[in-house]
Design a protein around this motif. Structure first.
Motif, PDB file in Angstrom:
ATOM      1  N   ARG A  22       0.908  -4.905  -6.296  1.00 40.85           N
ATOM      2  CA  ARG A  22      -0.279  -5.595  -6.789  1.00 40.85           C
ATOM      3  C   ARG A  22      -0.495  -5.427  -8.293  1.00 40.85           C
ATOM      4  NH1 ARG A  22      -4.153  -1.471  -3.528  1.00 40.85           N
ATOM      5  NH2 ARG A  22      -3.126  -2.547  -1.841  1.00 40.85           N
ATOM      6  N   THR A  25      -1.754  -8.945   7.661  1.00 38.72           N
ATOM      7  CA  THR A  25      -2.833  -9.926   7.759  1.00 38.72           C
ATOM      8  C   THR A  25      -2.269 -11.323   8.000  1.00 38.72           C
ATOM      9  OG1 THR A  25      -3.854  -8.579   6.040  1.00 38.72           O
ATOM     10  CG2 THR A  25      -5.009 -10.583   6.663  1.00 38.72           C
ATOM     11  N   GLY A  43       3.839  -3.999  -0.976  1.00 40.52           N
ATOM     12  CA  GLY A  43       3.303  -3.003  -1.904  1.00 40.52           C
ATOM     13  C   GLY A  43       3.540  -1.582  -1.419  1.00 40.52           C
ATOM     14  N   TYR A  44       3.329  -1.363  -0.129  1.00 36.57           N
ATOM     15  CA  TYR A  44       3.557  -0.023   0.428  1.00 36.57           C
ATOM     16  C   TYR A  44       5.031   0.348   0.343  1.00 36.57           C
ATOM     17  CZ  TYR A  44      -1.111  -0.549   2.451  1.00 36.57           C
ATOM     18  OH  TYR A  44      -2.448  -0.727   2.623  1.00 36.57           O
ATOM     19  N   CYS A  80      -2.328  -3.356   9.489  1.00 41.13           N
ATOM     20  CA  CYS A  80      -2.997  -3.955   8.340  1.00 41.13           C
ATOM     21  C   CYS A  80      -2.353  -5.274   7.923  1.00 41.13           C
ATOM     22  CB  CYS A  80      -2.995  -3.010   7.151  1.00 41.13           C
ATOM     23  SG  CYS A  80      -4.014  -1.575   7.448  1.00 41.13           S
ATOM     24  N   VAL A 131     -14.752 -10.131   7.204  1.00 42.99           N
ATOM     25  CA  VAL A 131     -13.306 -10.258   7.032  1.00 42.99           C
ATOM     26  C   VAL A 131     -12.795  -9.284   5.958  1.00 42.99           C
ATOM     27  CG1 VAL A 131     -11.426 -11.788   6.348  1.00 42.99           C
ATOM     28  CG2 VAL A 131     -13.212 -12.623   7.882  1.00 42.99           C
ATOM     29  N   CYS A 132     -13.165  -9.510   4.715  1.00 46.15           N
ATOM     30  CA  CYS A 132     -12.545  -8.741   3.624  1.00 46.15           C
ATOM     31  C   CYS A 132     -12.853  -7.246   3.733  1.00 46.15           C
ATOM     32  CB  CYS A 132     -12.998  -9.245   2.266  1.00 46.15           C
ATOM     33  SG  CYS A 132     -12.804 -11.029   2.050  1.00 46.15           S
ATOM     34  N   HIS A 141     -11.240 -13.528  -6.289  1.00 49.40           N
ATOM     35  CA  HIS A 141      -9.931 -13.598  -5.623  1.00 49.40           C
ATOM     36  C   HIS A 141      -9.810 -14.942  -4.914  1.00 49.40           C
ATOM     37  CE1 HIS A 141      -9.099  -9.416  -6.516  1.00 49.40           C
ATOM     38  NE2 HIS A 141     -10.280  -9.087  -6.041  1.00 49.40           N
ATOM     39  N   LEU A 196       3.203  -6.799   3.168  1.00 50.71           N
ATOM     40  CA  LEU A 196       2.885  -5.376   2.952  1.00 50.71           C
ATOM     41  C   LEU A 196       3.918  -4.716   2.037  1.00 50.71           C
ATOM     42  CD1 LEU A 196       1.720  -4.181   6.503  1.00 50.71           C
ATOM     43  CD2 LEU A 196       0.342  -5.100   4.663  1.00 50.71           C
ATOM     44  N   CYS A 256     -11.363  -4.768   6.424  1.00 49.85           N
ATOM     45  CA  CYS A 256     -10.141  -4.019   6.094  1.00 49.85           C
ATOM     46  C   CYS A 256     -10.294  -3.212   4.806  1.00 49.85           C
ATOM     47  CB  CYS A 256      -8.951  -4.971   5.935  1.00 49.85           C
ATOM     48  SG  CYS A 256      -8.366  -5.668   7.492  1.00 49.85           S
ATOM     49  N   HIS A 257     -10.941  -3.789   3.803  1.00 48.80           N
ATOM     50  CA  HIS A 257     -11.070  -3.116   2.505  1.00 48.80           C
ATOM     51  C   HIS A 257     -12.424  -2.437   2.407  1.00 48.80           C
ATOM     52  CE1 HIS A 257      -7.459  -4.991   0.833  1.00 48.80           C
ATOM     53  NE2 HIS A 257      -7.874  -6.156   1.287  1.00 48.80           N
ATOM     54  N   HIS A 298      -0.408  -9.544   1.580  1.00 47.56           N
ATOM     55  CA  HIS A 298      -1.063  -9.475   2.887  1.00 47.56           C
ATOM     56  C   HIS A 298      -0.070  -9.726   4.016  1.00 47.56           C
ATOM     57  CE1 HIS A 298      -4.951  -9.958   0.726  1.00 47.56           C
ATOM     58  NE2 HIS A 298      -5.317  -9.129   1.675  1.00 47.56           N
TER      59      HIS A 298
END
Lengths: 78, 367
Positions: free
Chosen positions: B193, B108, B78-79, B106, B140-141, B177, B76, B144-145, B73
């Motif tokens: 991830r 966080t 992962g990207y 994105c 919240v979650c 989570h 980032l 974004c998701h 978060h």
């Protein structure tokens, strides 16, 4: 350790706010147009304008800028 | 959820100012200056002080703040891991610019989960600036998701039920989570991830599955060959052909995805590891194309063929009974469920070679 850290922070912030407050005294403070809401108990019993405005719904409605959201050109699922 | 009025987003409750988090005073975290005039007061204002978590949270929550840089978060990463894998070092600067423009919103912060609604939905205090221990699932979650995970979990796709954990168990995201998992990532999991431990693993809570005393033959027969989702997930979202650019009219970044569709696809595991030993997993099509970043330069993904575009997935719409697990032969012998070469675009065949299923499991003769 955590407690000590916390205390230090609170003390530190006190000093910080103290600095603001003394500045406030040397320049004339504008008279608030509305009576202070009771709920506003500021740390050094100085006027905290941030709190004063951000706890006053009417003041916020008056000063909030209308949200200008530029239309998004995105298409599809992000 | 009705959108918040502009004033609602910034109205602070009096009890916050007396709380451990508010007592320090606004200026300590947000800077700006004392003045009855809004514009003057906001000179030098820091809208989200937790961009610098070390300064405003670190004194008291040192351990969480210290680990936070490793969390996806915050980083980032992962990207970056995935985009770089399809490219070469010379192209990293151009790709970094693209990611800066299109992915940073994105990013966080502590405040995005604990104090304000996230910026992509316009921000605004969750509860009069009080610091919320448990982030709200919907404010919240899924703010974004929402388009993929949220829609699947909450059952927003017509005709497809929500996740059993939500429908029957009333579990929210945090039931699986945990805060500690979101606050930091360890080892390979800090890069992507699905590298490193499964977090969570279905078996953390369903330890009986596949054990010798498990009465369900489908569990004991397959051992670790199949990921749980192969039998327990239903149709989920895939996307094709995302392209990013900067608008000439407004100067704002935008994207276009060519197609979004629901499907259910079993393929080979692109990333087998000790923690993820499955031979078969469900795959979703990632919205990447060779030309995704072409606005930022020519041929920025020269190694497009190195990574499958049909990628490891863990859909959030678990069901006990699914169309594919109803019997042995709703799956064995049913080519429609598997990623066979004919389902892959010709320009993506090379990239997907290792996840394409050549021989689907044969139908089981009914005795």
């Amino acid at each position: 350790m955590r407690r000590v850290g916390m205390l230090l922070l609170i003390l530190g912030v006190g000093v910080f706010l103290g600095a603001c407050a003394s500045q406030g005294i040397s320049t004339p403070t504008p008279v608030p147009t509305a009576p202070l809401p009771e709920a506003v108990l500021t740390p050094l019993s100085q006027t905290d304008y941030c709190v004063q405005c951000h706890t006053d719904k009417e003041a916020l409605i008056e000063t909030a800028k209308p949200e200008e959201k530029a239309p998004s050109e995105s298409e599809g699922v992000g | 959820m009705a959108p918040l009025e502009p004033w609602e987003k910034v109205l602070i409750s009096a009890d916050f100012t007396q709380s451990i988090h508010g007592r320090a005073g606004c200026v300590a975290c947000h800077r700006g200056q004392q003045s009855p005039d809004k514009d003057t007061a906001h000179v030098g204002l820091i809208p989200d002080p937790s961009q610098d978590a070390q300064r405003v949270c670190g004194v008291c929550h040192g351990e969480i703040v210290d680990g936070f840089g490793t969390s996806l978060h915050a980083s980032l990463q992962g990207y970056r891991t995935i985009v770089y894998s399809r490219s070469v070092p010379e192209n990293h600067p151009a790709l970094d610019t693209a990611m800066q423009n299109h992915c940073l919103s994105c990013h966080t912060t502590c405040g995005d989960c604990h104090i304000s609604q996230p910026k992509p939905v316009g921000g605004g205090l969750l509860n009069g600036h009080n610091v919320e221990k448990t982030p709200s699932m919907t404010r919240v979650c899924t703010a974004c998701h929402g388009s993929r995970v949220g829609a699947e979990y909450l059952g927003k796709h017509e005709g497809i039920p929500g996740d059993v954990h939500f429908r029957e168990g009333r579990m929210n995201c945090m039931a699986c989570h945990a805060g500690t998992d979101l606050h930091a990532a360890e080892g390979d999991a800090a890069k992507h991830r699905y590298w490193g431990d499964q977090q969570p693993a279905c078996k953390d809570c369903h330890a009986q599955v596949g054990r010798a005393d498990d009465p369900i033959p489908q569990h004991t027969i397959h051992g670790n060959k199949l990921a749980c989702q192969v039998c327990h997930a239903v149709e989920y979202t895939s996307c094709d052909g995302c392209h990013v650019a900067i608008s000439e009219k407004t100067g704002n970044p935008f994207f276009k995805t060519e197609a979004t569709y629901l499907s259910f696809v079993i393929g080979h595991n692109p990333w087998p590891s000790r923690e993820r030993p499955y031979e078969y997993v469900v795959l979703r099509h990632a919205p990447v194309a060779p030309t995704t970043f072409e606005y930022y330069g020519e041929n920025l993904l020269p190694n497009f063929g190195l990574l499958p575009t049909w990628t490891y997935a863990t859909p959030h719409n678990i069901q006990r009974q699914t169309p594919q697990n109803r019997s042995c032969n709703t799956c064995h012998g049913n080519a429609a469920l598997f990623l066979t070469a004919d389902k892959v675009k010709s320009e993506e065949l090379e990239a997907n070679r290792r996840v394409i299923v050549e021989n689907i499991p044969a139908a089981i003769p009914i005795p």
